[in-house]
Design a protein around this motif. Structure first.
Motif, PDB file in Angstrom:
ATOM      1  N   ASP A   1       0.737  -1.039  -0.107  1.00  0.00           N
ATOM      2  CA  ASP A   1      -0.001  -0.015   0.038  1.00  0.00           C
ATOM      3  C   ASP A   1       1.042   1.297  -0.007  1.00  0.00           C
ATOM      4  OD1 ASP A   1      -3.348   0.146   1.000  1.00  0.00           O
ATOM      5  OD2 ASP A   1      -2.065   2.061   0.890  1.00  0.00           O
ATOM      6  N   VAL A   2       0.571   2.372  -0.382  1.00  0.00           N
ATOM      7  CA  VAL A   2       1.281   3.600  -0.317  1.00  0.00           C
ATOM      8  C   VAL A   2       0.993   4.194   0.997  1.00  0.00           C
ATOM      9  CG1 VAL A   2       1.406   4.654  -2.678  1.00  0.00           C
ATOM     10  CG2 VAL A   2      -0.626   4.947  -1.330  1.00  0.00           C
ATOM     11  N   SER A   3       0.031   3.798   1.681  1.00  0.00           N
ATOM     12  CA  SER A   3      -0.253   4.413   3.213  1.00  0.00           C
ATOM     13  C   SER A   3       0.187   3.354   4.205  1.00  0.00           C
ATOM     14  CB  SER A   3      -1.524   4.497   3.051  1.00  0.00           C
ATOM     15  OG  SER A   3      -2.004   4.570   4.593  1.00  0.00           O
TER      16      SER A   3
ATOM     17  N   ALA B   1       2.823   0.989  -9.231  1.00  0.00           N
ATOM     18  CA  ALA B   1       3.644   1.324 -10.663  1.00  0.00           C
ATOM     19  C   ALA B   1       4.912   0.880 -10.314  1.00  0.00           C
ATOM     20  CB  ALA B   1       3.266   2.537 -11.184  1.00  0.00           C
ATOM     21  N   ALA B   2       5.552   0.608  -9.224  1.00  0.00           N
ATOM     22  CA  ALA B   2       6.798   0.341  -8.935  1.00  0.00           C
ATOM     23  C   ALA B   2       7.112  -0.739  -7.926  1.00  0.00           C
ATOM     24  CB  ALA B   2       7.753   1.580  -8.512  1.00  0.00           C
ATOM     25  N   LEU B   3       6.794  -1.944  -8.299  1.00  0.00           N
ATOM     26  CA  LEU B   3       6.887  -2.938  -7.134  1.00  0.00           C
ATOM     27  C   LEU B   3       8.265  -3.507  -6.763  1.00  0.00           C
ATOM     28  CD1 LEU B   3       3.626  -4.812  -8.515  1.00  0.00           C
ATOM     29  CD2 LEU B   3       3.837  -3.293  -6.506  1.00  0.00           C
ATOM     30  N   PRO B   4       8.429  -3.477  -5.555  1.00  0.00           N
ATOM     31  CA  PRO B   4      10.182  -3.837  -5.361  1.00  0.00           C
ATOM     32  C   PRO B   4      10.066  -5.422  -5.050  1.00  0.00           C
ATOM     33  CG  PRO B   4       8.890  -3.062  -3.111  1.00  0.00           C
ATOM     34  CD  PRO B   4       7.949  -2.973  -4.466  1.00  0.00           C
TER      35      PRO B   4
ATOM     36  N   PHE C   1      -0.096  -2.040 -14.757  1.00  0.00           N
ATOM     37  CA  PHE C   1      -0.428  -3.354 -15.174  1.00  0.00           C
ATOM     38  C   PHE C   1       0.772  -3.883 -15.694  1.00  0.00           C
ATOM     39  CE2 PHE C   1      -4.730  -4.370 -15.249  1.00  0.00           C
ATOM     40  CZ  PHE C   1      -5.543  -3.486 -14.681  1.00  0.00           C
ATOM     41  N   ALA C   2       1.772  -3.300 -16.177  1.00  0.00           N
ATOM     42  CA  ALA C   2       2.990  -3.952 -16.624  1.00  0.00           C
ATOM     43  C   ALA C   2       3.805  -4.697 -15.480  1.00  0.00           C
ATOM     44  CB  ALA C   2       3.910  -2.970 -17.425  1.00  0.00           C
ATOM     45  N   GLU C   3       3.533  -3.770 -14.248  1.00  0.00           N
ATOM     46  CA  GLU C   3       4.286  -4.385 -13.062  1.00  0.00           C
ATOM     47  C   GLU C   3       3.635  -5.819 -12.655  1.00  0.00           C
ATOM     48  OE1 GLU C   3       7.108  -3.677 -12.667  1.00  0.00           O
ATOM     49  OE2 GLU C   3       7.247  -2.946 -10.655  1.00  0.00           O
TER      50      GLU C   3
END
Ligand SMILES: C[S@@+](CC[C@H](N)C(=O)[O-])C[C@H]1O[C@@H](n2cnc3c(N)ncnc32)[C@H](O)[C@@H]1O
Length: 301
Positions: free
Chosen positions: A86-88, A114-117, A142-144
């Motif tokens: 989550d961003v939060s 959009a930037a999954l580690p 979606f690419a991620e």
């Protein structure tokens, strides 16, 4: 809807807004981790994947919030191990508390969709509920999702507002505002002051966190363009949502402690009943675009 100017601004607004929302998110939205919540979440997943889905050895949830989907699916043994993102940070803190209370082990990672580690091909299921409409960079996201899924892995999103759904919700909201004085008299609740209505939320951010609503074709295009196969979109909830929005609107105008418990029981039972009617009578016959929520599934080739 006032559109924020840049992607970093949308992400920051989402983080701030949901950090505050996390404080009373489960009670405000009736998030449940008992039998009702488990049946709700499983029911949504079964609409897309059929009866007795999974088990998925390792899943990744995007915008997991307080854990509504993952924690309920773990309890139903649909998911074996899970990473929740989550961003939060506030939302993930609430999720960890819920997981601990339920005795579930979950890894949490603060991250933008959009930037999954995560490494390529490291999950069997990527899922989310009510999150895609917050994302500023859908193509990248979606690419991620495709990258981190193993071949044959499943993509599943639910609870995305349809374009018509936004219009559908406007009607009961207007009706709720008009009926609110009469309703408050009926349930003997005092009118809330503006401060009480705000409940600590920064409403100037509310219009900025919901970036979009979708048509079924837009969701299909996003998944197809990213390289997913077997893309399917369906709609759910119409009567249940109209009922829910009306109730939430009148409730928001009253001092919360004044609203009798019986009202909440009635509202909850009514919602569940109408949800069953939607599923049995409307969903098999109306096109996806006619519903409040959209659900999407696809698979990595
Ligand atoms: C409406 S809440 C839904 C939470 C949870 N999935 C549920 O169903 O209860 C949307 C969630 O998406 C998160 N979110 C918003 N933008 C995001 C982003 N760019 N990447 C990941 N999560 C995001 C928010 O912080 C919030 O927790």
């Amino acid at each position: 809807m006032a559109a924020p100017v840049s992607t970093p601004e949308i992400l920051e607004v989402n983080r701030r807004y949901h950090d505050v929302a996390a404080l009373d998110y489960d009670s405000k939205w009736g998030i449940d981790f008992g039998a009702v919540g488990r049946a709700q979440v499983l029911g949504k997943v079964e609409k897309l994947l059929g009866r007795a889905p999974g088990p998925f050895p390792r899943s990744l949830e995007i915008g997991a919030g307080t854990g509504y989907f993952t924690l309920n699916l773990m309890q139903e043994a649909v998911i074996e191990a899970s990473v929740c993102t989550d961003v939060s940070p506030g939302m993930l803190e609430a999720l960890r508390a819920n997981a601990e209370r339920l005795g579930l082990a979950v890894e949490t990672v603060v991250s933008d969709a959009a930037a999954l580690p995560f490494e390529d091909a490291s999950f069997d299921l990527v899922l989310g509920h009510a999150v895609l409409h917050h994302l500023p960079e859908l193509d990248r996201a979606f690419a991620e999702f495709l990258r981190v899924l193993r071949p044959g892995g499943v993509l599943l999103f639910a609870g995305e507002p349809s374009r018509n759904g936004d219009r559908i919700a406007a009607l009961p909201k207007r009706a709720g505002l008009a009926a609110a004085p009469l309703w408050r008299r009926a349930v003997r609740a005092r009118a809330a002051s503006n401060g009480e209505r705000d409940c600590g939320h920064d409403h100037s951010l509310e219009t900025m966190v919901d970036v979009r609503a979708f048509t079924p074709a837009e969701l299909e295009r996003l998944a197809g363009a990213a390289g997913f196969a077997g893309v399917r979109v369906r709609g759910e909830e119409l009567l249940a949502n109209m009922f829910g929005w009306f109730n939430r609107t009148v409730e928001a105008t009253a001092v919360q402690g004044d609203i009798p418990l019986g009202w909440f029981k009635y509202a909850h039972r009514g919602y569940l009943l109408l949800q069953r009617l939607d599923t049995a009578l409307l969903e098999p016959h109306l096109p996806a675009a006619g519903f409040y929520n959209l659900l999407l599934t696809a698979r990595k080739p």
